[in-house]
Design a protein around this motif. Structure first.
Motif, mmCIF file in Angstrom:
data_model
loop_
_atom_site.group_PDB
_atom_site.id
_atom_site.type_symbol
_atom_site.label_atom_id
_atom_site.label_comp_id
_atom_site.label_asym_id
_atom_site.label_seq_id
_atom_site.Cartn_x
_atom_site.Cartn_y
_atom_site.Cartn_z
ATOM 1 N N ASP A 96 6.324 4.822 -9.423
ATOM 2 C CA ASP A 96 6.737 5.837 -8.460
ATOM 3 C C ASP A 96 5.490 6.263 -7.686
ATOM 4 O O ASP A 96 4.549 6.828 -8.260
ATOM 5 C CB ASP A 96 7.346 7.030 -9.187
ATOM 6 C CG ASP A 96 7.773 8.099 -8.212
ATOM 7 O OD1 ASP A 96 8.919 8.064 -7.748
ATOM 8 O OD2 ASP A 96 6.936 8.976 -7.881
ATOM 9 N N ILE A 97 5.483 5.966 -6.383
ATOM 10 C CA ILE A 97 4.270 6.175 -5.591
ATOM 11 C C ILE A 97 3.862 7.646 -5.544
ATOM 12 O O ILE A 97 2.695 7.988 -5.711
ATOM 13 C CB ILE A 97 4.452 5.600 -4.170
ATOM 14 C CG1 ILE A 97 4.780 4.101 -4.284
ATOM 15 C CG2 ILE A 97 3.204 5.795 -3.339
ATOM 16 C CD1 ILE A 97 5.231 3.468 -3.003
ATOM 17 N N SER A 142 -3.664 3.626 0.528
ATOM 18 C CA SER A 142 -2.908 2.852 -0.445
ATOM 19 C C SER A 142 -2.457 1.529 0.147
ATOM 20 O O SER A 142 -2.312 1.385 1.362
ATOM 21 C CB SER A 142 -1.717 3.650 -0.961
ATOM 22 O OG SER A 142 -0.671 3.591 -0.035
ATOM 23 N N PHE A 143 -2.291 0.559 -0.726
ATOM 24 C CA PHE A 143 -1.666 -0.693 -0.324
ATOM 25 C C PHE A 143 -0.505 -0.951 -1.268
ATOM 26 O O PHE A 143 -0.651 -0.921 -2.483
ATOM 27 C CB PHE A 143 -2.639 -1.867 -0.384
ATOM 28 C CG PHE A 143 -1.948 -3.163 -0.021
ATOM 29 C CD1 PHE A 143 -1.738 -3.488 1.299
ATOM 30 C CD2 PHE A 143 -1.465 -4.014 -1.001
ATOM 31 C CE1 PHE A 143 -1.059 -4.650 1.645
ATOM 32 C CE2 PHE A 143 -0.793 -5.183 -0.671
ATOM 33 C CZ PHE A 143 -0.587 -5.502 0.656
ATOM 34 N N LEU A 144 0.655 -1.182 -0.674
ATOM 35 C CA LEU A 144 1.843 -1.491 -1.457
ATOM 36 C C LEU A 144 2.290 -2.901 -1.094
ATOM 37 O O LEU A 144 2.549 -3.201 0.072
ATOM 38 C CB LEU A 144 2.952 -0.495 -1.109
ATOM 39 C CG LEU A 144 4.333 -0.772 -1.696
ATOM 40 C CD1 LEU A 144 4.316 -0.638 -3.215
ATOM 41 C CD2 LEU A 144 5.375 0.178 -1.098
ATOM 42 N N GLY A 145 2.346 -3.768 -2.083
ATOM 43 C CA GLY A 145 2.831 -5.131 -1.862
ATOM 44 C C GLY A 145 4.270 -5.253 -2.338
ATOM 45 O O GLY A 145 4.622 -4.746 -3.400
ATOM 46 N N ILE A 146 5.085 -5.892 -1.516
ATOM 47 C CA ILE A 146 6.527 -5.985 -1.774
ATOM 48 C C ILE A 146 6.937 -7.455 -1.786
ATOM 49 O O ILE A 146 6.387 -8.259 -1.037
ATOM 50 C CB ILE A 146 7.295 -5.246 -0.642
ATOM 51 C CG1 ILE A 146 6.881 -3.771 -0.602
ATOM 52 C CG2 ILE A 146 8.805 -5.369 -0.822
ATOM 53 C CD1 ILE A 146 7.329 -3.064 0.662
ATOM 54 N N VAL A 147 7.896 -7.815 -2.624
ATOM 55 C CA VAL A 147 8.399 -9.199 -2.648
ATOM 56 C C VAL A 147 9.086 -9.486 -1.322
ATOM 57 O O VAL A 147 10.023 -8.792 -0.929
ATOM 58 C CB VAL A 147 9.424 -9.429 -3.780
ATOM 59 C CG1 VAL A 147 9.946 -10.874 -3.737
ATOM 60 C CG2 VAL A 147 8.813 -9.129 -5.146
ATOM 61 N N ARG A 148 8.612 -10.497 -0.613
ATOM 62 C CA ARG A 148 9.301 -10.879 0.620
ATOM 63 C C ARG A 148 9.707 -12.346 0.503
ATOM 64 O O ARG A 148 9.143 -13.108 -0.288
ATOM 65 C CB ARG A 148 8.418 -10.658 1.842
ATOM 66 C CG ARG A 148 7.125 -11.421 1.749
ATOM 67 C CD ARG A 148 6.162 -11.050 2.858
ATOM 68 N NE ARG A 148 4.818 -11.373 2.459
ATOM 69 C CZ ARG A 148 3.948 -12.043 3.216
ATOM 70 N NH1 ARG A 148 4.275 -12.421 4.425
ATOM 71 N NH2 ARG A 148 2.741 -12.317 2.780
ATOM 72 N N HIS A 207 -0.072 -3.459 -11.187
ATOM 73 C CA HIS A 207 0.454 -4.763 -10.797
ATOM 74 C C HIS A 207 1.612 -5.091 -11.722
ATOM 75 O O HIS A 207 1.481 -5.041 -12.939
ATOM 76 C CB HIS A 207 -0.632 -5.835 -10.906
ATOM 77 C CG HIS A 207 -0.369 -7.041 -10.045
ATOM 78 N ND1 HIS A 207 0.729 -7.855 -10.218
ATOM 79 C CD2 HIS A 207 -1.057 -7.558 -8.997
ATOM 80 C CE1 HIS A 207 0.694 -8.828 -9.304
ATOM 81 N NE2 HIS A 207 -0.376 -8.673 -8.547
ATOM 82 N N PRO A 256 13.658 -9.852 -4.106
ATOM 83 C CA PRO A 256 13.239 -9.492 -2.741
ATOM 84 C C PRO A 256 13.351 -7.981 -2.506
ATOM 85 O O PRO A 256 14.367 -7.375 -2.830
ATOM 86 C CB PRO A 256 14.218 -10.268 -1.857
ATOM 87 C CG PRO A 256 14.548 -11.488 -2.659
ATOM 88 C CD PRO A 256 14.591 -11.001 -4.083
ATOM 89 N N GLY A 257 12.307 -7.410 -1.967
ATOM 90 C CA GLY A 257 12.284 -5.966 -1.729
ATOM 91 C C GLY A 257 11.654 -5.172 -2.866
ATOM 92 O O GLY A 257 11.299 -4.007 -2.683
ATOM 93 N N ILE A 285 5.557 -5.049 -5.882
ATOM 94 C CA ILE A 285 4.722 -5.911 -6.731
ATOM 95 C C ILE A 285 3.473 -5.171 -7.182
ATOM 96 O O ILE A 285 3.153 -5.105 -8.347
ATOM 97 C CB ILE A 285 4.248 -7.179 -5.968
ATOM 98 C CG1 ILE A 285 5.422 -7.994 -5.440
ATOM 99 C CG2 ILE A 285 3.368 -8.028 -6.898
ATOM 100 C CD1 ILE A 285 4.987 -9.192 -4.596
ATOM 101 N N VAL A 286 2.754 -4.638 -6.200
ATOM 102 C CA VAL A 286 1.441 -4.082 -6.511
ATOM 103 C C VAL A 286 1.224 -2.787 -5.739
ATOM 104 O O VAL A 286 1.701 -2.637 -4.612
ATOM 105 C CB VAL A 286 0.328 -5.122 -6.168
ATOM 106 C CG1 VAL A 286 0.356 -5.509 -4.707
ATOM 107 C CG2 VAL A 286 -1.058 -4.623 -6.551
ATOM 108 N N LYS A 301 2.281 -16.627 -9.144
ATOM 109 C CA LYS A 301 3.651 -16.331 -8.710
ATOM 110 C C LYS A 301 4.475 -17.598 -8.597
ATOM 111 O O LYS A 301 4.028 -18.597 -8.021
ATOM 112 C CB LYS A 301 3.622 -15.674 -7.324
ATOM 113 C CG LYS A 301 3.138 -14.261 -7.316
ATOM 114 C CD LYS A 301 3.224 -13.744 -5.878
ATOM 115 C CE LYS A 301 2.479 -12.444 -5.698
ATOM 116 N NZ LYS A 301 1.873 -12.364 -4.360
#
Lengths: 82, 155, 155, 82
Positions: free
Chosen positions: B18-19, B38-44, B88, B95-96, B99-100, B131
């Protein structure tokens, strides 16, 4: 020592780790020995530019690095995290 | 020195994060943190036919944490930053899904931005994560982007 | 072209924001956004005696929105980014309160980082906001940091 | 035209905006006229390196910029947002 495999190297060799004893003193020597063992190793180590190595959880760039006294050697492809 | 003076938090896990809560935790008790990058990585879905079903992330327990600690400590010596948090996820992600999450807190905006880029660049090519994408038709391990390795040269 | 192809969201307001919700909104319906860089600015106590009571932020309605739109559109022409959201609070804020949230979503991590730094640098010196700090003993308008103007030269 | 003041310029002059008519054609001319009006304007415009100007909500750097036809002129100190 313990040898670990990750990602497609793990899938290719079929185990995630194995206990192994060797008289080889370098990474390249160990790989040569493994490759001569069974075809699945030969396949996994076919293209060494795709294989990275960590000795005791520390990435090493040089395949001639000594493995004498190492507890854990890991083989894996380039990382793709993030 | 090192870990003593910086608030460092590293977590490798299956569960989501939870950010809001992570940011609260990072800045709690440190009113000097005026900026958080911040950096938020998302499954695309990068598969050719846009048919990604799920992604699996594998890692090297033990080495992952050590590698991330090393990266964060290096960032700490290079930039004036007060706190870093890296989360991580591993396992099966859709998808969506997140991840990190990287959070870097600093008094100075520019310091936090640079440190964040540095940590992400090294996380990508030096932290042992892999991955695998499963689409409707096949399962393939994601290959390294050669640019990722190049990016390290600028630091 | 311009606003059509980019998801752009600008909000100047008194109320706080919820980061989770803003991120959800930014990435909703765009599975190409693989990375979101954010900057969160928080009220910190920079007063000499560490006795900040509150901060008041004033702005120039109309010009603020126009200036931010211009900055975001410029970022959009320079970097490959899919979405930008800028929320800036005005009015009375207390230490630890959120001031500003910037979100930049992109397929490419580095693009999002650079665009974020660009937007923050210009927001700081080109968007008409002014901050006044009230401590236990005095009320003073925050002076411009000469470095902020210098930072613009790198873009 | 409408003249707006922000931050300490607003506090110094005592109003946030005023309707104003002038024959002056440039920002510097307008400032000169205001300064001669009352001490509060003189005080506000004492140090022009601390004063920024927007014509119709567009920042202008040159004090000799024309104000002919302008609807809204704003005076304020350097911005401190973010």
């Amino acid at each position: 020592m313990k040898i670990l495999y990750f990602s497609w190297l793990r899938e290719c060799i079929g185990v995630s780790f194995e206990e192994y004893s060797t008289d080889q003193t370098t990474i390249s020597g160990l790989i040569r020995e493994l490759v001569n063992r069974e075809p699945r190793y030969r396949k996994a180590f076919k293209n060494l530019t795709m294989v990275k190595v960590a000795i005791d959880q520390e990435l090493v760039a040089d395949m001639e690095t000594s493995i004498v006294g190492a507890h854990e050697i890991a083989f894996f492809p380039p990382m793709t995290g993030g | 020195m090192g870990l003593d003076s910086i608030n460092l938090h590293i977590s490798i896990r299956n569960q989501n994060f939870d950010i809001n809560q992570e940011i609260k935790q990072l800045s709690s008790g440190n009113l000097n943190i005026g900026g958080i990058v911040s950096f938020l990585g998302i499954v695309r879905d990068l598969s050719k036919n846009n048919n990604l079903k799920f992604m699996e992330i594998e890692h090297y327990p033990g080495m992952t944490e050590t590698a991330l600690m090393k990266i964060c400590n290096e960032a700490k010596t290079r930039w004036e930053i007060q706190a870093i948090s890296v989360i991580h996820r591993i396992g099966k992600l859709y998808p969506g899904d997140n991840i990190v999450l990287l959070l870097v807190g600093s008094v100075h905006r520019t310091q936090a931005f640079e440190a964040s880029e540095f940590v992400m660049d090294f996380l990508k090519s030096r932290a042992p994560f892999w991955k695998k994408e499963t689409t409707l038709t096949e399962a393939t391990w994601i290959e390294e982007n050669p640019l990722d390795e190049q990016k390290l040269l600028r630091w």
